[in-house]
Scaffold this motif. Structure first.
Motif, PDB file in Angstrom:
ATOM      1  N   LYS A  75       0.845  -1.202   0.000  1.00  0.00           N
ATOM      2  CA  LYS A  75       0.000   0.000   0.000  1.00  0.00           C
ATOM      3  C   LYS A  75       0.882   1.254   0.000  1.00  0.00           C
ATOM      4  O   LYS A  75       0.656   2.178  -0.779  1.00  0.00           O
ATOM      5  CB  LYS A  75      -0.924  -0.010   1.213  1.00  0.00           C
ATOM      6  N   ALA A  78       2.347   1.707  -3.324  1.00  0.00           N
ATOM      7  CA  ALA A  78       1.337   2.112  -4.309  1.00  0.00           C
ATOM      8  C   ALA A  78       0.931   3.575  -4.107  1.00  0.00           C
ATOM      9  O   ALA A  78       0.801   4.332  -5.078  1.00  0.00           O
ATOM     10  CB  ALA A  78       0.123   1.197  -4.216  1.00  0.00           C
ATOM     11  N   TYR A  86      -7.269  -0.653  -5.296  1.00  0.00           N
ATOM     12  CA  TYR A  86      -6.593  -1.933  -5.545  1.00  0.00           C
ATOM     13  C   TYR A  86      -7.604  -2.882  -6.167  1.00  0.00           C
ATOM     14  O   TYR A  86      -8.814  -2.694  -6.047  1.00  0.00           O
ATOM     15  CB  TYR A  86      -6.012  -2.524  -4.254  1.00  0.00           C
ATOM     16  N   HIS A 101     -12.458  -2.891  -8.803  1.00  0.00           N
ATOM     17  CA  HIS A 101     -11.631  -1.982  -8.013  1.00  0.00           C
ATOM     18  C   HIS A 101     -12.268  -1.641  -6.668  1.00  0.00           C
ATOM     19  O   HIS A 101     -13.457  -1.387  -6.594  1.00  0.00           O
ATOM     20  CB  HIS A 101     -11.415  -0.674  -8.788  1.00  0.00           C
ATOM     21  N   THR A 161      -4.409   2.183 -10.223  1.00  0.00           N
ATOM     22  CA  THR A 161      -4.870   0.980  -9.528  1.00  0.00           C
ATOM     23  C   THR A 161      -3.724   0.015  -9.249  1.00  0.00           C
ATOM     24  O   THR A 161      -2.898  -0.238 -10.131  1.00  0.00           O
ATOM     25  CB  THR A 161      -5.934   0.261 -10.389  1.00  0.00           C
ATOM     26  N   LEU A 162      -3.713  -0.514  -8.035  1.00  0.00           N
ATOM     27  CA  LEU A 162      -2.772  -1.565  -7.688  1.00  0.00           C
ATOM     28  C   LEU A 162      -3.408  -2.896  -8.080  1.00  0.00           C
ATOM     29  O   LEU A 162      -4.485  -3.233  -7.589  1.00  0.00           O
ATOM     30  CB  LEU A 162      -2.490  -1.545  -6.174  1.00  0.00           C
TER      31      LEU A 162
END
Ligand code: ADP
Ligand code: MG
Length: 728
Positions: A75, A78, A86, A101, A161-162
């Motif tokens: 996190k 990111a 995520y 998401h 977005t992760l």
């Protein structure tokens, strides 16, 4: 009517190519958006780092406490990249990738909020993904699907977005995606190959399967594509007369890459670099507006993820360049289709490519062992391998006079064929010291030199040995490589497992030395799998006949080919190797059959619509112009009227003939569709779609394409082949 076509042409001609600047070196940006080993070293505690590494290398479980640490670091990393959400990123059996998401953002009361991401969110999610195909698995068990983290494929940032690569399974454990069976197959081949390696080198602890794919694709103008309902809805042209110039001149292949395509490639490659996809090669392919992209090979699971990710990114990048990527295996009739060669090999954790001969006789015997076992695996399972690449779109290549044929065979080249012939002559049982020396020095000892000039490449072979790897060339350009890679690794795993049993038996029961036992088993293998080896022209009718004599399958269509997937042998193979249970295998069969039916059904509806609602009205319109013309001629010429209007009247009649044929055939096709839809067995329904509905496509197309040649270009509604293929 034709306004959309002409508008699209005008717009596409006035499009100014985007200028792409690469400010940084590729090696500097490589993997920048990936939570890879390097990043993990910086962000994770030593314990957490080792725990992830152990999971990657040896499949060890990551405990909850460590997962929390990894999540928290992921996190932080990111967030430092401006990420807000995520997602668990997975590959359901639709063939596309899926993501849902969730924001890191969470409220904590008192009007405050924080960014939060814990181990439980990293490790497992329950997307309510109940609309993905499950082949009845979820109905049967009334269970939900969940996604679970695959630590062997690193998380990456795309946009804001992760993305966390995950498997997708039913609550009862059945796989609902491509990745789960692939991971199981890779595990199976690791175990079996490591055991066999131990005959040659006790230090080998792990064998990894590698994949280097070569992605072929077409790039056409986005607006021109949008003007064609068939391209938008089916990814290919269902109609269209061939362009006067196609690929006859071979002037596109390896030629200078057109500017707009070139800029697209550079931007795509930059995105790939950031995501750690090691793309290396780009070039024009044979057909106009056809191209290829290939990376450096990687571990198979990662390579499959990278290919899926690539196919997704390609579309997004292309759009910015006003281009549309066509991944379909056969977007245009009359010119080459697209494939995706899967280059495959096995390598050890001691750094040895098992399909590359080494410096010592022992390492060459190891090479031969893996080489012959792979051939044997293909021989025993050719129809299962064929089933792994079956799809409605790939049917246009396999078995349709296009490379490669639907018959699976193995090409190894003249030199290696000679080596195998010599090995067939090895004495049964114990070998004399002289024979051993002769074999080691003059037969297997010569392999490295033999391979150096093993340059003859047979492009018609679906499965070819190319020096230090096998190249599975029959995979479709649109396919998820997960399926063929699962099957290939499973059959090789099974073969190596059997091989070990046989060699051990000779050592223990017959008292043979290790190398004698290996030679003995290989000799029998070579004798038994000669039928799969083929060096000639794979396209010819002669090969079809020869293959039939040899007992090889030649399943030209998907419904036929898929049957092998649920044969008794296939089901027990996947069960034995712990790759898929019977339920999973049967579910996949059903999903693929259904997908086949739906693809043909959609194509049938689209072709019916275009023929009746676009082509026929246009033809009538043009016919009316001709009729007006004939009427006018009659007024002016009176008695001499017939001689001056002869051609027009012929044309009017010809057009009527085609209109009549189109309408009759569309009606019949709809009728066949109706009959097929009423069939409850998925097998029979698929066969009906294949043998009763699909044949109308060519018939209807024939008349529409003839009309294209007759009707005034000014009013023709569909963007033509020459415009789609030669607008750059
Ligand atoms: P071509 O087949 O077009 O002549 P190459 O032989 O150079 O091209 O390789 C094609 C692909 O094979 C590349 O993507 C490359 O990464 C891959 N490749 C090379 N060695 C291996 C290997 N050991 N395992 C898997 N793929 C490999
Ligand atoms: Mg190749």
């Amino acid at each position: 009517m034709s306004t959309l076509r002409f508008h699209a042409i005008k717009e596409s001609l006035s499009f100014k190519p985007l200028q792409i600047q690469e400010k940084e070196r590729r090696s500097d940006i490589f993997g920048k958006n990936v939570f890879n080993e390097n990043t993990m070293r910086q962000y994770l505690t030593k314990d957490a780092f080792e725990s992830v590494l152990n999971a990657i290398q040896y499949g060890k479980k990551i405990d909850r406490n460590m997962a929390d640490q990894v999540a928290s670091s992921m996190k932080d990393w990111a967030l430092s990249k401006g990420v807000t959400h995520y997602t668990h990123w997975f590959q359901p059996l639709t063939g596309a990738t899926a993501e849902k998401h969730d924001a890191f953002f969470e409220t904590i009361g008192g009007g405050m909020a924080i960014e939060k991401f814990g181990g439980s969110q990293l490790v497992q999610q329950e997307p309510d993904a109940s609309s993905f195909p499950s082949g009845g698995i979820r109905n049967t068990f009334e269970a939900r699907g969940y996604t679970a983290w695959d630590p062997t494929s690193p998380a990456f940032v795309y946009g804001t977005t992760l993305c966390i690569p995950t498997i997708f399974v039913a609550y009862t454990g059945e796989a609902l995606d491509y990745k789960t069976p692939l991971l199981r197959a890779l595990n199976a081949v690791d175990n079996a190959a490591t055991d066999v390696c131990k005959y040659f080198d006790k230090n080998v602890k792990k064998v990894t399967s590698s994949l280097g794919w070569e992605q072929e694709y077409f790039l056409i103008d986005k607006l021109l594509a949008a003007s064609r309902p068939d391209i938008i809805l089916t990814g290919r042209t269902l109609l269209g007369h061939s362009s006067a110039k196609g690929q006859q001149l071979d002037d596109h292949y390896f030629g200078a890459i057109p500017t707009r395509a070139f800029n697209f490639m550079r931007e795509l490659e930059t995105e790939c670099m950031l995501l750690g996809i090691p793309v290396k090669t780009r070039h024009n392919e044979v057909a106009p507006n056809q191209f290829e992209l290939a990376p450096i090979f990687e571990e198979a699971n990662l390579a499959v993820d990278h290919n899926s990710l690539l196919m997704d990114i390609m579309g997004r990048v292309a759009s910015r360049h006003n281009l549309k990527v066509l991944l379909h295996e056969k977007p245009f009739a009359g010119i080459n289709g697209s494939g995706k060669h899967n280059n495959w090999s096995l390598s050890t954790d001691t750094g040895v490519n098992l399909l590359s001969p080494g410096k010592t006789p022992m390492s060459n015997l190891q090479f031969l062992t893996f080489f012959v076992n792979t051939i044997k695996a293909v021989h025993e399972n050719e129809s299962i391998l064929r089933a792994a690449i079956a799809s409605a779109s790939n049917d246009h290549r396999l078995g349709a006079n296009e490379a490669p044929p639907a018959i699976i065979s193995v090409f190894i080249g003249e030199q290696l064929t000679k080596v195998l012939e010599e090995l067939e002559g090895v004495t049964k049982g114990k070998l004399s010291p002289e024979e051993k020396t002769e074999l080691k020095l003059n037969v297997i000892g010569k392999i490295p030199d033999v391979l150096l000039d093993n340059t003859d490449r047979n492009r018609t072979s679906p499965f070819a040995f190319t020096g230090n790897k096998f190249e599975f060339r029959a995979v479709g350009s649109m396919a998820n490589c997960g399926n063929p890679m699962t099957v290939l690794n499973t059959i090789v795993a099974k073969q190596l497992k059997d091989f070990k049993v046989e060699v051990d038996a000779l050592i223990e029961k017959k008292g043979l030395k290790k190398d004698e036992a290996v030679f003995n088993v290989l000799r029998e293998y070579i004798k038994s799998c000669r039928n799969i080896l083929f060096e000639g022209n794979g396209y010819g009718k002669a090969w079809e006949e020869e293959a039939k004599r040899r007992g090889l399958s030649n399943n030209k269509t998907t419904p036929e080919a898929l049957k092998a997937k649920v044969s008794k042998e296939a089901i027990s193979l996947f069960e034995e190797m712990n790759v898929m249970s019977k339920i999973e295998t049967e579910a996949r069969y059903e999903i693929e059959m259904e997908a086949y039916i739906m693809h043909i059904q959609i194509e049938s509806r689209v072709i019916g619509d275009i023929a009746r609602n676009h082509i026929v009205p246009t033809a009538v319109k043009y016919q009316n112009i001709l009729i007006e013309n004939v009427k006018g001629l009659k007024e002016i010429f009176d008695k001499n009227f017939t001689s001056v209007s002869k051609e027009q009247i012929n044309l009017i009649e010809e057009i009527s003939g085609h209109i009549e044929a189109i309408n009759a055939k569309v009606t019949k096709m709809i009728d066949e569709r109706r009959k097929a839809n009423a069939i409850s067995s998925v097998e029979d329904r698929a066969l009906n779609y294949c043998n009763k509905v699909k044949p109308f496509f060519e018939d209807i197309r024939y008349h529409c394409d003839k009309l294209e040649l007759l009707v005034d270009d000014e009013i023709w509604p569909l963007t033509k082949y020459r415009e789609l293929l030669f607008t750059r």
